[in-house]
Scaffold this motif. Structure first.
Motif, short mmCIF file in Angstrom:
data_model
loop_
_atom_site.label_atom_id
_atom_site.label_comp_id
_atom_site.label_asym_id
_atom_site.label_seq_id
_atom_site.Cartn_x
_atom_site.Cartn_y
_atom_site.Cartn_z
N ILE A 141 0.87 -1.30 0.12
CA ILE A 141 0.05 0.08 -0.17
C ILE A 141 0.92 1.28 0.03
O ILE A 141 0.48 2.46 0.17
N ASN A 142 2.22 0.93 0.00
CA ASN A 142 3.04 2.25 -0.31
C ASN A 142 3.09 2.92 1.36
O ASN A 142 3.47 4.10 1.31
N GLY A 143 2.79 2.15 2.23
CA GLY A 143 3.23 2.88 3.73
C GLY A 143 2.35 4.02 3.95
O GLY A 143 1.28 4.21 3.49
N TRP A 144 2.83 4.94 4.67
CA TRP A 144 1.99 6.22 4.78
C TRP A 144 1.67 7.08 3.77
O TRP A 144 1.01 7.93 3.86
N SER A 145 2.45 6.92 2.67
CA SER A 145 2.26 7.72 1.37
C SER A 145 1.08 7.10 0.58
O SER A 145 0.60 7.76 -0.36
N ASN A 146 0.26 6.25 1.14
CA ASN A 146 -1.05 5.73 0.66
C ASN A 146 -1.98 6.89 0.35
O ASN A 146 -2.67 6.82 -0.57
N GLY A 147 -1.97 7.75 1.39
CA GLY A 147 -2.93 8.70 1.32
C GLY A 147 -4.56 8.37 1.62
O GLY A 147 -5.30 9.40 1.26
N ASN A 148 -4.68 7.26 1.87
CA ASN A 148 -5.98 6.77 2.30
C ASN A 148 -6.08 6.35 3.98
O ASN A 148 -5.98 5.15 4.01
N PRO A 149 -6.01 7.28 4.79
CA PRO A 149 -5.84 6.82 6.29
C PRO A 149 -6.90 5.95 6.65
O PRO A 149 -6.67 5.06 7.62
N GLY A 150 -8.21 6.12 6.06
CA GLY A 150 -9.28 5.14 6.52
C GLY A 150 -8.94 3.71 5.98
O GLY A 150 -9.34 2.79 6.86
N PHE A 151 -8.44 3.62 4.82
CA PHE A 151 -7.92 2.26 4.26
C PHE A 151 -7.00 1.67 5.40
O PHE A 151 -7.09 0.45 5.73
N ILE A 152 -5.97 2.67 5.82
CA ILE A 152 -4.96 1.88 6.44
C ILE A 152 -5.49 1.50 7.66
O ILE A 152 -5.12 0.47 8.10
N ALA A 153 -6.26 2.55 8.51
CA ALA A 153 -6.62 1.91 9.86
C ALA A 153 -7.54 0.83 9.72
O ALA A 153 -7.56 0.06 10.69
N SER A 154 -8.32 0.50 8.61
CA SER A 154 -9.37 -0.58 8.40
C SER A 154 -8.63 -2.05 8.32
O SER A 154 -8.91 -3.06 8.50
N LEU A 155 -7.21 -1.97 7.91
CA LEU A 155 -6.55 -3.19 7.70
C LEU A 155 -6.28 -4.01 8.98
O LEU A 155 -6.76 -5.34 8.80
#
Length: 568
Positions: free
Chosen positions: A50-64
């Motif tokens: 997901i390219n780490g923090w550079s993903n740009g979608n905090p909701g997606f990162i938090a949902s994983l």
């Protein structure tokens, strides 16, 4: 938490404690532990995907983490029932700890093929994998939390209420997954589409899926052995008194073309073969990435695209066809068995012989395959195929695969913990094992040359699969073919033909040399060996025969009337 204490005469004070939990809560706690501590490779792959923090979608990162947790909770809830709950959860912890160790240390993933490979590993290979680091990992990640389960007291409820709570908790977890999937569908679809290996990395989900596939394959309704080449027969030439044919097929282990001297590797890891005038084929691919797949597959006539795991036990292969045609067959093994390819032909296991020159500490080097072979050849009166299944470069303990006299490249990784060794030391040990393989193959070739006066001889050497040596953090082999790097599928193959066979069959040397850089695969073995052994059958496919196009124009054998009638 409940604590009790008591004293006994002459003893110290003993304290015990317990924690009361409902089964769903205990299952959730175990799921949290597994997600946090038994899935480091999974999270590394996710983070990279997901390219780490550079993903740009905090909701997606938090949902994983929530998505993975709810999936694991549902899986454990389905597996753990009633009084067996703590036992099932303890097993899940222990097995997940072991799986996570091997995934973290060697970069492997878990599917049914990998499980098959593990279950067919012999005890000597298992002992090589047991290290203090592995035991420590399993103790911390698996044993300690499993012991803590013994201090949990399950809250007693009626069966009806227990079922209602389990169903409700599973429904809530499924609803969470559904909600995440709906709100972040595009992100998840992209992640799983571009990184299909992720589903094989979430523990214990990957193991449960692998076990399910393996059991379904192994315990399906038995089928009758499928006969292949029922019409197989040797071509009988009229008025020709030729020598018997003796062909040796050497099945290598874990040799990759990238480190094979004849294939252009910077190190000369095949000096002896280079002096023997062999044909070296540089673009050869394996049928699988593990012995349990590649060995039975290469001896089948169907090829990689149509091969099925059940064929190893339920379908005849090359050796059956040759034996039916009257060709003598012998399988000599210094590995973990033929995986079904030799089940119905004579076999000779040399891996546990007590040969002072070749064997020590419960393992034999591959020279043991040649022990007594000349005596066997002396007893041959007719066409014969001998298969030598080598130990080769079987990892992870590459430095044990060769005698000390072949330790040319130093320093070497003298351990099975590859991720704890420098990459150069791993490569050095691996290259030394190839150097020894070169010697054993060349010795076999020289043995065949020695017998040319009595036999028309030929040798084929090819590895079962390749090997990863740390590229991209991946070690060993066994990745699913679709995602396996070329190092695991690009293999060496060498062929040598005596002048007797070339002259008799009209095989043109210059033509064969022109084919050395063409693409070939293990699919070609079945049909090429049938040709070498002069066996005719309706399953033979000339387009897969490596020698067919290099025979003299209109080269044909005159058959007896009976043989021609059988073909027709």
């Amino acid at each position: 938490m409940k604590s009790t204490a008591g004293k006994t005469p002459g003893s110290t004070r003993i304290s015990t404690w317990t924690v009361s939990m409902s089964r769903p809560l205990l299952t959730l706690v175990v799921a949290v532990w597994l997600i946090l501590f038994a899935n480091l490779p999974f999270w590394r792959t996710i983070w990279s995907g997901i390219n780490g923090w550079s993903n740009g979608n905090p909701g997606f990162i938090a949902s994983l983490p929530l998505f993975a947790l709810m999936w694991t909770f549902i899986l454990l809830s389905v597996l753990a029932w009633g009084r067996l709950t703590k036992l099932v959860l303890a097993i899940a912890l222990l097995v997940s700890a072991a799986v996570s160790y091997f995934m973290s240390s060697f970069g492997i993933v878990i599917d049914s093929d990998m499980l098959t490979n593990v279950l067919q590993t012999d005890p000597a290979e298992v002992r090589e994998l047991i290290t203090a680091r592995m035991l420590g990992w399993i103790f911390v990640v698996g044993v300690l939390p499993a012991l803590l389960l013994t201090r949990v007291r399950i809250t007693r409820r009626s069966m009806g209420r227990e079922l209602a709570m389990k169903l409700a908790s599973v429904v809530i977890a499924a609803a969470c997954i559904g909600g995440i999937a709906m709100t972040e569908y595009q992100s998840y679809a992209s992640l799983f589409r571009n990184h299909r290996e992720i589903r094989l990395m979430l523990t214990p989900s990957n193991l449960v899926s692998a076990v399910h596939s393996y059991v379904r394959s192994e315990f399906k309704t038995p089928v009758k052995l499928e006969v292949v080449g029922a019409d197989a027969h040797r071509i009988r030439e009229v008025g020709v008194n030729r020598r018997p044919r003796l062909t040796v097929v050497m099945v290598g282990e874990t040799a990759r073309a990238a480190n094979f001297g004849l294939d252009g590797y910077k190190r000369n890891t095949s000096p002896e073969l280079a002096r023997e005038g062999v044909l070296n084929f540089t673009e050869v691919s394996s049928c699988g990435t593990a012995t349990a797949v590649s060995v039975p597959c290469m001896f089948q006539d169907v090829g990689r695209d149509e091969y099925k795991p059940e064929y190893a036990k339920n379908r005849e292969g090359l050796l059956d066809v040759l034996q039916r045609a009257g060709v003598g067959v012998l399988w000599r093994d210094n590995n973990s068995g033929c995986k079904g390819a030799c089940d119905r032909v004579p076999t000779d296991d040399v891996s546990h012989l007590n040969l002072a020159d070749f064997c020590a500490n419960g393992e034999c080097h591959d020279d043991a395959l040649l022990s007594g072979l000349q005596d066997y050849i002396n007893s041959i009166k007719d066409d014969t195929l001998v298969v030598l299944h080598m130990k080769g470069s079987h990892g992870p303990f590459y430095s044990k695969r060769y005698p000390a006299t072949y330790g040319k490249f130093t320093p070497v990784c003298d351990s099975s913990q590859l991720d704890q060794c420098s990459r150069q030391s791993i490569v050095n040990a691996y290259d030394n094992s190839l150097l020894y393989t070169d010697h054993v193959v060349a010795e076999t070739l020289r043995l065949l040359k020695h017998n040319q006066a009595s036999f028309d001889t030929a040798l084929i050497y090819l590895s079962d699969h390749g090997e990863s040596l740390g590229e991209g953090g991946v070690y060993l082999h066994g990745l699913p073919y679709a995602m396996a790097p070329k190092e695991q599928t690009h293999i060496p193959m060498v062929i040598w033909l005596s002048e007797g066979i070339k002259d008799h069959d009209g095989i043109q040397g210059q033509c064969m040399a022109a084919l050395e850089n063409q693409p070939w695969s293990q699919d070609n073995l079945f049909h090429s060996v049938l040709d070498l052994m002069a066996v005719q059958t309706s399953v033979y496919r000339p387009e897969l025969d490596m020698f067919h196009t290099c025979k003299a124009v209109n080269q044909a054998s005159v058959m007896s009337v009976d043989s021609a009638a059988r073909i027709n």
